[in-house]
Design a protein around this motif. Sequence first.
Motif, PDB file in Angstrom:
ATOM      1  N   GLU A 207      18.777   8.776   1.749  1.00 54.80           N
ATOM      2  CA  GLU A 207      19.363   7.432   1.834  1.00 54.80           C
ATOM      3  C   GLU A 207      18.829   6.685   3.047  1.00 54.80           C
ATOM      4  OE1 GLU A 207      23.613   7.852   1.836  1.00 54.80           O
ATOM      5  OE2 GLU A 207      23.626   8.687  -0.199  1.00 54.80           O
ATOM      6  N   ARG A 208      18.736   7.381   4.164  1.00 56.22           N
ATOM      7  CA  ARG A 208      18.212   6.749   5.392  1.00 56.22           C
ATOM      8  C   ARG A 208      16.753   6.349   5.202  1.00 56.22           C
ATOM      9  NH1 ARG A 208      18.419   3.235   9.099  1.00 56.22           N
ATOM     10  NH2 ARG A 208      17.407   3.790  11.022  1.00 56.22           N
ATOM     11  N   ALA A 209      15.961   7.212   4.601  1.00 54.02           N
ATOM     12  CA  ALA A 209      14.548   6.883   4.348  1.00 54.02           C
ATOM     13  C   ALA A 209      14.453   5.660   3.439  1.00 54.02           C
ATOM     14  CB  ALA A 209      13.829   8.077   3.727  1.00 54.02           C
ATOM     15  N   ASN A 210      15.302   5.592   2.421  1.00 52.93           N
ATOM     16  CA  ASN A 210      15.298   4.445   1.516  1.00 52.93           C
ATOM     17  C   ASN A 210      15.667   3.160   2.257  1.00 52.93           C
ATOM     18  OD1 ASN A 210      14.583   6.106  -0.602  1.00 52.93           O
ATOM     19  ND2 ASN A 210      16.613   6.163  -1.507  1.00 52.93           N
ATOM     20  N   GLU A 211      16.652   3.236   3.146  1.00 52.62           N
ATOM     21  CA  GLU A 211      17.049   2.066   3.934  1.00 52.62           C
ATOM     22  C   GLU A 211      15.896   1.564   4.792  1.00 52.62           C
ATOM     23  OE1 GLU A 211      20.375   3.398   6.246  1.00 52.62           O
ATOM     24  OE2 GLU A 211      21.661   3.632   4.492  1.00 52.62           O
TER      25      GLU A 211
ATOM     26  N   ARG B  29       0.840  -1.210   0.000  1.00 47.81           N
ATOM     27  CA  ARG B  29       0.000   0.000   0.000  1.00 47.81           C
ATOM     28  C   ARG B  29       0.874   1.258   0.000  1.00 47.81           C
ATOM     29  NH1 ARG B  29      -3.767  -1.130   4.879  1.00 47.81           N
ATOM     30  NH2 ARG B  29      -1.841  -2.073   5.523  1.00 47.81           N
ATOM     31  N   ALA B  30       1.958   1.232   0.772  1.00 48.27           N
ATOM     32  CA  ALA B  30       2.880   2.376   0.782  1.00 48.27           C
ATOM     33  C   ALA B  30       3.536   2.534  -0.589  1.00 48.27           C
ATOM     34  CB  ALA B  30       3.935   2.194   1.870  1.00 48.27           C
ATOM     35  N   ASP B  31       3.937   1.406  -1.183  1.00 45.45           N
ATOM     36  CA  ASP B  31       4.551   1.463  -2.514  1.00 45.45           C
ATOM     37  C   ASP B  31       3.590   2.036  -3.549  1.00 45.45           C
ATOM     38  OD1 ASP B  31       7.191   0.696  -2.141  1.00 45.45           O
ATOM     39  OD2 ASP B  31       6.818  -1.429  -2.557  1.00 45.45           O
ATOM     40  N   ALA B  32       2.311   1.753  -3.417  1.00 45.07           N
ATOM     41  CA  ALA B  32       1.329   2.310  -4.353  1.00 45.07           C
ATOM     42  C   ALA B  32       1.292   3.837  -4.231  1.00 45.07           C
ATOM     43  CB  ALA B  32      -0.051   1.712  -4.095  1.00 45.07           C
ATOM     44  N   ILE B  33       1.365   4.338  -3.014  1.00 49.71           N
ATOM     45  CA  ILE B  33       1.376   5.786  -2.789  1.00 49.71           C
ATOM     46  C   ILE B  33       2.667   6.390  -3.348  1.00 49.71           C
ATOM     47  CG2 ILE B  33       1.445   7.577  -1.000  1.00 49.71           C
ATOM     48  CD1 ILE B  33      -0.341   5.585   0.697  1.00 49.71           C
ATOM     49  N   CYS B  34       3.792   5.767  -3.044  1.00 54.48           N
ATOM     50  CA  CYS B  34       5.076   6.265  -3.552  1.00 54.48           C
ATOM     51  C   CYS B  34       5.109   6.232  -5.076  1.00 54.48           C
ATOM     52  CB  CYS B  34       6.227   5.447  -2.979  1.00 54.48           C
ATOM     53  SG  CYS B  34       6.498   5.685  -1.204  1.00 54.48           S
ATOM     54  N   GLY B  35       4.550   5.194  -5.661  1.00 54.04           N
ATOM     55  CA  GLY B  35       4.511   5.087  -7.113  1.00 54.04           C
ATOM     56  C   GLY B  35       3.713   6.201  -7.751  1.00 54.04           C
TER      57      GLY B  35
ATOM     58  N   GLY C 285      10.131  -3.726   3.582  1.00 52.98           N
ATOM     59  CA  GLY C 285       9.729  -4.554   2.457  1.00 52.98           C
ATOM     60  C   GLY C 285       9.230  -3.789   1.260  1.00 52.98           C
ATOM     61  N   MET C 286       9.459  -2.498   1.247  1.00 51.25           N
ATOM     62  CA  MET C 286       8.993  -1.666   0.143  1.00 51.25           C
ATOM     63  C   MET C 286       9.976  -1.723  -1.024  1.00 51.25           C
ATOM     64  SD  MET C 286       7.734   1.593   2.337  1.00 51.25           S
ATOM     65  CE  MET C 286       6.798   1.320   3.837  1.00 51.25           C
ATOM     66  N   LYS C 287       9.449  -1.719  -2.207  1.00 48.51           N
ATOM     67  CA  LYS C 287      10.269  -1.736  -3.418  1.00 48.51           C
ATOM     68  C   LYS C 287      10.325  -0.348  -4.054  1.00 48.51           C
ATOM     69  CE  LYS C 287      10.654  -6.328  -3.541  1.00 48.51           C
ATOM     70  NZ  LYS C 287      10.961  -6.676  -2.184  1.00 48.51           N
ATOM     71  N   VAL C 288       9.190   0.319  -4.174  1.00 45.48           N
ATOM     72  CA  VAL C 288       9.116   1.631  -4.819  1.00 45.48           C
ATOM     73  C   VAL C 288       9.599   2.723  -3.867  1.00 45.48           C
ATOM     74  CG1 VAL C 288       7.587   3.312  -5.949  1.00 45.48           C
ATOM     75  CG2 VAL C 288       7.229   0.853  -6.293  1.00 45.48           C
ATOM     76  N   CYS C 289       9.131   2.686  -2.641  1.00 42.36           N
ATOM     77  CA  CYS C 289       9.489   3.727  -1.662  1.00 42.36           C
ATOM     78  C   CYS C 289      10.954   3.679  -1.262  1.00 42.36           C
ATOM     79  CB  CYS C 289       8.632   3.596  -0.412  1.00 42.36           C
ATOM     80  SG  CYS C 289       6.864   3.819  -0.645  1.00 42.36           S
ATOM     81  N   SER C 290      11.615   2.575  -1.551  1.00 40.89           N
ATOM     82  CA  SER C 290      13.016   2.436  -1.144  1.00 40.89           C
ATOM     83  C   SER C 290      13.989   2.887  -2.229  1.00 40.89           C
ATOM     84  CB  SER C 290      13.317   0.986  -0.748  1.00 40.89           C
ATOM     85  OG  SER C 290      13.168   0.128  -1.858  1.00 40.89           O
TER      86      SER C 290
END
Length: 117
Positions: free
Chosen positions: A100-104, A4-10, A110-115
């Motif tokens: 970089e820290r946010a991506n880590e 769901r987070a990745d959908a928002i980031c996308g 387990g996020m792919k897009v947000c990372s």
Amino acid sequence: YASRADAICGKVKRKTDALSRPATLADLAKLSDQVLPLLGDARRELRALRPPAGQKATATAWLAEFDVTIEDVKKIRDKARAGDAAGVRAAATPALRHNERANELAAQLGMKVCSKD
């Protein structure tokens, strides 16, 4: 949570990718003004999600970094508006570390897009 987070980031990524790349400090200030509302909307949507109990601390840390990113964009925008190229560079250095820290943290969740940037 991660999907769901990745959908928002996308959604935000698609919108920001469609914006013009800045060529001048004035362009950078304008771009920042366009990006900030998108980040604000994303922040509201992300905060509405409920992470699994075992990921709550990591999710809280990630959202805190997201808030820092928004503040970093504001600092960069303000320096760009003032025509302060050195100030933009100085503000960009910690902004990159925060990103970089946010991506880590996003990757830990387990996020792919947000990372990714």
